[in-house]
Design a protein around this motif. Structure first.
Motif, PDB file in Angstrom:
ATOM      1  N   ALA A   1       0.835  -1.206   0.000  1.00  0.00           N
ATOM      2  CA  ALA A   1       0.000   0.000   0.000  1.00  0.00           C
ATOM      3  C   ALA A   1       0.867   1.253   0.000  1.00  0.00           C
ATOM      4  CB  ALA A   1      -0.930  -0.011   1.212  1.00  0.00           C
ATOM      5  N   GLY A   2       2.054   1.167   0.627  1.00  0.00           N
ATOM      6  CA  GLY A   2       2.972   2.301   0.599  1.00  0.00           C
ATOM      7  C   GLY A   2       3.440   2.640  -0.803  1.00  0.00           C
ATOM      8  N   TRP A   3       3.396   1.659  -1.675  1.00  0.00           N
ATOM      9  CA  TRP A   3       3.720   1.863  -3.085  1.00  0.00           C
ATOM     10  C   TRP A   3       2.463   2.172  -3.911  1.00  0.00           C
ATOM     11  CZ3 TRP A   3       8.574   1.273  -5.589  1.00  0.00           C
ATOM     12  CH2 TRP A   3       9.621   0.876  -4.754  1.00  0.00           C
ATOM     13  N   ARG A   4       1.318   2.311  -3.210  1.00  0.00           N
ATOM     14  CA  ARG A   4       0.006   2.498  -3.851  1.00  0.00           C
ATOM     15  C   ARG A   4      -0.305   1.332  -4.791  1.00  0.00           C
ATOM     16  NH1 ARG A   4      -2.535   7.406  -3.162  1.00  0.00           N
ATOM     17  NH2 ARG A   4      -1.281   8.990  -2.111  1.00  0.00           N
ATOM     18  N   ASN A   5       0.063   0.155  -4.338  1.00  0.00           N
ATOM     19  CA  ASN A   5      -0.191  -1.040  -5.127  1.00  0.00           C
ATOM     20  C   ASN A   5      -1.068  -1.981  -4.329  1.00  0.00           C
ATOM     21  OD1 ASN A   5      -0.034  -2.608  -7.378  1.00  0.00           O
ATOM     22  ND2 ASN A   5       1.972  -3.475  -6.934  1.00  0.00           N
ATOM     23  N   GLY A   6      -1.914  -2.712  -5.014  1.00  0.00           N
ATOM     24  CA  GLY A   6      -2.807  -3.652  -4.362  1.00  0.00           C
ATOM     25  C   GLY A   6      -3.648  -4.361  -5.395  1.00  0.00           C
ATOM     26  N   PHE A   7      -4.694  -5.025  -4.945  1.00  0.00           N
ATOM     27  CA  PHE A   7      -5.578  -5.789  -5.836  1.00  0.00           C
ATOM     28  C   PHE A   7      -7.000  -5.284  -5.629  1.00  0.00           C
ATOM     29  CE2 PHE A   7      -8.245  -9.347  -7.067  1.00  0.00           C
ATOM     30  CZ  PHE A   7      -7.624  -9.805  -8.225  1.00  0.00           C
ATOM     31  N   ASP A   8      -7.566  -4.668  -6.661  1.00  0.00           N
ATOM     32  CA  ASP A   8      -8.914  -4.106  -6.540  1.00  0.00           C
ATOM     33  C   ASP A   8      -9.877  -4.672  -7.580  1.00  0.00           C
ATOM     34  OD1 ASP A   8      -8.048  -2.937  -8.866  1.00  0.00           O
ATOM     35  OD2 ASP A   8      -8.357  -0.873  -8.227  1.00  0.00           O
ATOM     36  N   GLY A   9      -9.518  -5.813  -8.160  1.00  0.00           N
ATOM     37  CA  GLY A   9     -10.400  -6.427  -9.151  1.00  0.00           C
ATOM     38  C   GLY A   9     -10.382  -5.751 -10.504  1.00  0.00           C
ATOM     39  N   GLY A  10      -9.459  -4.828 -10.720  1.00  0.00           N
ATOM     40  CA  GLY A  10      -9.353  -4.154 -12.004  1.00  0.00           C
ATOM     41  C   GLY A  10     -10.050  -2.810 -12.069  1.00  0.00           C
ATOM     42  N   TYR A  11     -10.600  -2.339 -10.936  1.00  0.00           N
ATOM     43  CA  TYR A  11     -11.354  -1.077 -10.943  1.00  0.00           C
ATOM     44  C   TYR A  11     -10.466   0.106 -11.336  1.00  0.00           C
ATOM     45  CZ  TYR A  11     -13.934   2.957  -9.169  1.00  0.00           C
ATOM     46  OH  TYR A  11     -14.553   4.173  -9.050  1.00  0.00           O
ATOM     47  N   ALA A  12      -9.299   0.220 -10.685  1.00  0.00           N
ATOM     48  CA  ALA A  12      -8.414   1.348 -10.976  1.00  0.00           C
ATOM     49  C   ALA A  12      -7.926   1.308 -12.427  1.00  0.00           C
ATOM     50  CB  ALA A  12      -7.231   1.338 -10.011  1.00  0.00           C
ATOM     51  N   PHE A  13      -7.624   0.115 -12.921  1.00  0.00           N
ATOM     52  CA  PHE A  13      -7.175   0.000 -14.305  1.00  0.00           C
ATOM     53  C   PHE A  13      -8.299   0.383 -15.268  1.00  0.00           C
ATOM     54  CE2 PHE A  13      -5.948  -2.946 -17.969  1.00  0.00           C
ATOM     55  CZ  PHE A  13      -5.059  -2.035 -18.493  1.00  0.00           C
ATOM     56  N   ALA A  14      -9.523  -0.007 -14.964  1.00  0.00           N
ATOM     57  CA  ALA A  14     -10.659   0.362 -15.808  1.00  0.00           C
ATOM     58  C   ALA A  14     -10.830   1.880 -15.847  1.00  0.00           C
ATOM     59  CB  ALA A  14     -11.928  -0.306 -15.291  1.00  0.00           C
ATOM     60  N   ARG A  15     -10.666   2.532 -14.688  1.00  0.00           N
ATOM     61  CA  ARG A  15     -10.750   3.997 -14.658  1.00  0.00           C
ATOM     62  C   ARG A  15      -9.616   4.620 -15.461  1.00  0.00           C
ATOM     63  NH1 ARG A  15     -11.550   6.777  -9.007  1.00  0.00           N
ATOM     64  NH2 ARG A  15     -11.470   8.516 -10.482  1.00  0.00           N
ATOM     65  N   PHE A  16      -8.418   4.030 -15.349  1.00  0.00           N
ATOM     66  CA  PHE A  16      -7.272   4.527 -16.102  1.00  0.00           C
ATOM     67  C   PHE A  16      -7.541   4.468 -17.603  1.00  0.00           C
ATOM     68  CE2 PHE A  16      -3.282   3.420 -18.319  1.00  0.00           C
ATOM     69  CZ  PHE A  16      -2.530   4.565 -18.057  1.00  0.00           C
ATOM     70  N   VAL A  17      -8.099   3.355 -18.061  1.00  0.00           N
ATOM     71  CA  VAL A  17      -8.419   3.213 -19.483  1.00  0.00           C
ATOM     72  C   VAL A  17      -9.523   4.181 -19.877  1.00  0.00           C
ATOM     73  CG1 VAL A  17      -9.287   1.649 -21.258  1.00  0.00           C
ATOM     74  CG2 VAL A  17      -7.668   0.806 -19.532  1.00  0.00           C
ATOM     75  N   ALA A  18     -10.562   4.298 -19.044  1.00  0.00           N
ATOM     76  CA  ALA A  18     -11.685   5.195 -19.356  1.00  0.00           C
ATOM     77  C   ALA A  18     -11.222   6.639 -19.465  1.00  0.00           C
ATOM     78  CB  ALA A  18     -12.766   5.058 -18.287  1.00  0.00           C
ATOM     79  N   ASP A  19     -10.273   7.037 -18.628  1.00  0.00           N
ATOM     80  CA  ASP A  19      -9.773   8.414 -18.672  1.00  0.00           C
ATOM     81  C   ASP A  19      -9.063   8.730 -19.980  1.00  0.00           C
ATOM     82  OD1 ASP A  19     -10.771   8.877 -16.161  1.00  0.00           O
ATOM     83  OD2 ASP A  19      -8.855   8.567 -15.116  1.00  0.00           O
ATOM     84  N   LYS A  20      -8.629   7.697 -20.690  1.00  0.00           N
ATOM     85  CA  LYS A  20      -7.955   7.922 -21.965  1.00  0.00           C
ATOM     86  C   LYS A  20      -8.904   8.465 -23.034  1.00  0.00           C
ATOM     87  CE  LYS A  20      -3.824   6.456 -20.845  1.00  0.00           C
ATOM     88  NZ  LYS A  20      -2.667   7.373 -20.841  1.00  0.00           N
ATOM     89  N   PHE A  21     -10.186   8.297 -22.827  1.00  0.00           N
ATOM     90  CA  PHE A  21     -11.155   8.678 -23.854  1.00  0.00           C
ATOM     91  C   PHE A  21     -11.678  10.107 -23.650  1.00  0.00           C
ATOM     92  CE2 PHE A  21     -11.103   4.087 -23.988  1.00  0.00           C
ATOM     93  CZ  PHE A  21     -11.123   3.824 -25.352  1.00  0.00           C
ATOM     94  N   THR A  22     -10.868  10.941 -22.975  1.00  0.00           N
ATOM     95  CA  THR A  22     -11.264  12.333 -22.769  1.00  0.00           C
ATOM     96  C   THR A  22     -10.829  13.228 -23.926  1.00  0.00           C
ATOM     97  OG1 THR A  22      -9.227  12.699 -21.505  1.00  0.00           O
ATOM     98  CG2 THR A  22     -11.217  12.101 -20.256  1.00  0.00           C
ATOM     99  N   SER A  23      -9.956  12.731 -24.790  1.00  0.00           N
ATOM    100  CA  SER A  23      -9.535  13.500 -25.960  1.00  0.00           C
ATOM    101  C   SER A  23      -9.224  12.528 -27.088  1.00  0.00           C
ATOM    102  CB  SER A  23      -8.311  14.362 -25.642  1.00  0.00           C
ATOM    103  OG  SER A  23      -7.194  13.545 -25.368  1.00  0.00           O
ATOM    104  N   ILE A  24      -9.188  13.061 -28.306  1.00  0.00           N
ATOM    105  CA  ILE A  24      -8.979  12.189 -29.465  1.00  0.00           C
ATOM    106  C   ILE A  24      -7.591  11.555 -29.465  1.00  0.00           C
ATOM    107  CG2 ILE A  24      -8.802  12.131 -31.985  1.00  0.00           C
ATOM    108  CD1 ILE A  24     -11.030  14.143 -32.126  1.00  0.00           C
ATOM    109  N   PRO A  25      -6.508  12.304 -29.218  1.00  0.00           N
ATOM    110  CA  PRO A  25      -5.188  11.643 -29.232  1.00  0.00           C
ATOM    111  C   PRO A  25      -5.071  10.538 -28.188  1.00  0.00           C
ATOM    112  CG  PRO A  25      -4.952  14.028 -29.337  1.00  0.00           C
ATOM    113  CD  PRO A  25      -6.383  13.761 -29.021  1.00  0.00           C
TER     114      PRO A  25
END
Length: 385
Positions: free
Chosen positions: A258-282
């Motif tokens: 957790a000190g490294w901000r690492n853990g297992f959340d079932g993919g929620y954070a990664f899904a948000r990371f991918v979703a945030d990519k769709f805020t602009s065309i590039p």
């Protein structure tokens, strides 16, 4: 009378020779390309391979032991307890018996382990699908886009070697060997749990099968039981030791992560990371590439299931994939974290094996060139962690 081991080992090495030579050629191309690219950029290729990111943390453990940590301005604490001990132990051992530095030792261990991993992957694929598929599987592992990590002073190659040979031991009924190698894999990376799960799944299945189809064999049953008991001791031992050292109890290692901000959340954070990519065309193009990559990994696993890979391989690849995709941080590291999931390469390896040698060689040569260029670009840019 010639000892069996002296007759089996050379024939096994001879059988694996095309895969190992091909692997060495691909890795040599990758290292040469990295050296040329780095020289043109005014950087040291060797430093990129041995003295950056996780490699530095491993060498610090080898040199100073555990207890080193970095406190960031935002309050996060990066502790070297997050790094499992087998690689730094080997670095310390090699440095003690040779004139090599800890970083040099890490590079040497990684190179030798990558060859052992290639041989182990070949052994598994050859056992399940035949020699030609085994060669193709090894070469596909070598030409992965982040394959350059196999030559870094990281723990991926060492872990993959231990995992592959443990799985091969499971497939061939060598339970003590399987359990011992699983124990060592558990001392190498947190994902050692995948090897333990594979050994246990195969062991339980074989117990049920043997009780139904064969008379009791106490020697066999004892070896299997002991192998299954040995398998989790490495990971469990280190995690419990960290919990004791930090005062965090049995789950203290999770606090370190957790000190490294690492853990297992079932993919929620990664899904948000991918979703945030769709805020602009590039950035949306990067988001689409990420979705395509995840889709490819999931599809390959489903193909493995449809092709009825042995249970041990399915469990192992499934756990490695789940842990890689569902970790809550270090999203750029996910391709590297998937490197040990080599059974996912068996379906395309089978496809290549069905082609004529010239065609499959041409395909692999093309991918190897692209991989070498990407690896050099990647390490001279952001690269791992």
């Amino acid at each position: 009378m010639t000892d069996l081991s002296t007759r089996v080992a050379p024939s096994a090495l001879t059988r694996a020779a095309p895969a190992l030579l091909g692997y060495a050629a691909v890795r040599g191309l990758g290292l040469l390309t990295l050296a040329l690219w780095s020289a043109g950029s005014g950087k040291s290729a060797y430093t990129l391979l041995t003295a950056r990111w996780d490699a530095l943390w491993y060498t610090r453990v080898a040199e100073l032991g555990y207890g080193y940590e970095v406190r960031l301005p935002n309050g996060d604490v990066h502790s070297n307890l997050a790094f499992f001990p087998l690689l730094p132990w080997l670095e310390r051992l090699v440095a003690a018996v040779t004139p090599l530095s800890y970083a040099d030792a890490g590079f040497l261990v990684s190179l030798l382990a990558s060859l052992a991993a290639a041989w182990g992957i070949f052994a598994v694929a050859d056992h399940v699908y035949g020699r030609r598929a085994g060669v193709c599987a090894v070469l596909l592992w070598a030409v992965l886009p982040v394959g350059i990590v196999q030559s870094m002073a990281y723990s991926e190659s060492l872990f993959t070697a231990l995992a592959a040979w443990s799985l091969y031991a499971v497939l061939t009924g060598r339970w003590l060997t399987a359990g011992t190698l699983a124990l060592l894999a558990g001392l190498t990376r947190p994902v050692g749990l995948a090897v333990v799960a594979a050994v246990w799944a195969a062991g339980i299945t074989s117990i049920v099968r043997d009780r139904r189809a064969a008379p009791a064999d106490r020697a066999r049953d004892s070896r299997r039981a002991l192998g299954m008991l040995l398998a989790p001791l490495g990971a469990a031992g280190y995690v419990l030791w960290v919990g004791h050292r930090t005062g965090g109890g049995p789950l203290g290692y999770l606090d370190v992560q957790a000190g490294w901000r690492n853990g297992f959340d079932g993919g929620y954070a990664f899904a948000r990371f991918v979703a945030d990519k769709f805020t602009s065309i590039p950035s949306a193009l990067a988001g689409l590439a990420l979705l395509a990559g995840v889709g490819l990994v999931v599809w390959l696993y489903l193909v493995c299931v449809r092709q009825r890979q042995p249970l041990a391989l399915l469990v192992y690849a499934g756990v490695v994939t789940a842990l890689a995709l569902c970790a809550s941080s270090y999203f750029g590291s996910k391709p590297r974290l998937l490197l040990p999931a080599f059974p996912l390469l068996f379906p395309p390896a089978l496809g290549l094996a069905r082609l004529r040698t010239r065609r499959s060689a041409a395909v692999l040569a093309l991918i190897a060139g692209a991989s070498a260029l990407y690896g050099a670009f990647w390490l001279n840019g952001s690269g791992p962690p």
